[in-house]
Design an enzyme around this catalytic site. Structure first.
Site, PDB file in Angstrom:
ATOM      1  N   HIS A 232      46.135  61.553   2.051  1.00  0.00           N
ATOM      2  CA  HIS A 232      46.381  60.719   3.117  1.00  0.00           C
ATOM      3  C   HIS A 232      45.386  59.617   3.582  1.00  0.00           C
ATOM      4  CE1 HIS A 232      45.101  61.972   6.889  1.00  0.00           C
ATOM      5  NE2 HIS A 232      44.636  62.302   6.316  1.00  0.00           N
TER       6      HIS A 232
ATOM      7  N   HIS B 219      51.913  55.895  11.025  1.00  0.00           N
ATOM      8  CA  HIS B 219      50.760  56.688   9.690  1.00  0.00           C
ATOM      9  C   HIS B 219      51.673  57.496   8.916  1.00  0.00           C
ATOM     10  CE1 HIS B 219      47.170  58.240   7.930  1.00  0.00           C
ATOM     11  NE2 HIS B 219      47.457  59.674   8.353  1.00  0.00           N
TER      12      HIS B 219
ATOM     13  N   CYS C 244      46.925  53.582   4.844  1.00  0.00           N
ATOM     14  CA  CYS C 244      47.649  54.841   4.783  1.00  0.00           C
ATOM     15  C   CYS C 244      49.123  53.928   3.898  1.00  0.00           C
ATOM     16  CB  CYS C 244      47.832  54.879   6.142  1.00  0.00           C
ATOM     17  SG  CYS C 244      49.301  54.111   7.461  1.00  0.00           S
TER      18      CYS C 244
END
Length: 321
Positions: free
Chosen positions: A296, A284, A236
């Site tokens: 993402h 995240h 990420c």
């Protein structure tokens, strides 16, 4: 060619131009052409936004300073008023007792010692009260002068703030119209399936953020690889790092570092390229691409994809410098 013949040729030429101008359909602009227009308009808008942010921030700071000065002025004015009231009381008392001034003392009876004592008392009272009033009044007048200067600056900045806000709103309106036309131009051709269900970026803007968002969109379909920042795969923070690198901005490969290095952004002010962070421990993140969508790299076994922001525990938003 005779004059009548030349006249006929001129009329026919004019008619031909008119027919050509009204009969030929204008070609619809391509997404690339629309994005070029958005780039041009964004280059006009971004300096206006930054100037507005500066003036608006200075205006709020000066308004806070003016309010603080007003708070400081109130007790000083109260002290001056109290001192003036005290002098008034003294004058009334002196009048009632016949001690209203030096001449009255000289004309009154009593011994020279009594007269000297009365003069000394009157002069001492006068000096003491005058000194108190002068020091407090001087402090009050200085603050009042500072506030008057600040009020003048606030008036100027308020006018600038209003003018820049109007310009910002006008340009943003034009950009919004171009965004709609751009989406129509893409139609369904911008979508490629589950990973990219709509055109990406959903909203296109010029500048570094727009470049980063486009790069993130280009990486859709790449596999998630833990600890990777390309070119074969991404995690990420590796995805956002690579996307912003395309815009010439260096980010560190760790979600918390990217949170620390970015500038806080309100949800209402989100624009393509901004970073979106999830969960209390910031483990995240993704990149906003407009329309409530982000790009993402989700998790092992998945691929870089588009996803809606809704339904996830968002911690906050950041904009890289």
């Amino acid at each position: 060619m005779s004059r009548p013949a030349r006249a006929v040729v001129a009329v026919l030429t004019a008619l031909a131009v008119l027919v050509a101008g009204t009969g030929t359909a204008q070609a619809e602009p391509t997404p690339a052409e629309l994005e070029a227009q958005i780039d041009q308009m964004w280059n006009e808008l971004e300096p206006t936004i930054e100037q507005y942010n500066q003036v608006h921030s200075q205006l709020k700071d000066n308004q806070a300073k003016a309010a603080k000065l007003q708070e400081q002025l109130q007790p000083l004015q109260a002290q001056v008023d109290a001192a003036m009231g005290k002098i008034s009381d003294i004058a009334v008392r002196q009048y009632k007792t016949g001690r209203v001034g030096t001449m009255q003392v000289l004309l009154s009876g009593g011994t020279p010692t009594d007269m000297l004592d009365q003069l000394t008392v009157i002069n001492a009272i006068a000096r003491n009260e005058r000194s108190q009033i002068q020091s407090v009044a001087a402090a009050r007048d200085k603050l009042a002068g500072d506030k008057q200067t600040l009020d003048g600056l606030i008036a100027q900045q308020a006018a600038q703030d209003k003018d820049l806000a109007a310009k910002k709103t006008q340009i943003e309106g034009k950009l919004a119209e171009l965004q709609k036309v751009r989406q129509q131009a893409y139609g369904s051709s911008g979508a490629t399936g589950a990973l990219k269900p709509v055109a990406c970026p959903v909203d296109y803007l010029g500048g570094a953020g727009g470049t980063a968002a486009k790069k993130a969109c280009e990486l859709i379909g790449k596999p998630y690889i833990w600890g990777a920042a390309g070119p074969k795969g991404y995690d990420c923070s590796g995805l956002t790092m690579a996307a912003w690198a395309a815009a010439g901005v260096t980010l560190r490969h760790y979600t918390k570092w990217q949170w620390e290095d970015g500038k806080p952004v309100a949800k209402a002010d989100l624009r393509p390229g901004d970073l979106v962070f999830f969960y209390s421990d910031l483990h995240h993140m993704g990149m906003y691409v407009g329309g409530g969508w982000m790009v993402h790299a989700p998790t092992t076994g998945d691929y870089v994809r588009m996803a809606k922001l809704d339904g996830r525990p968002i911690t906050g938003y950041r904009r890289p410098a």
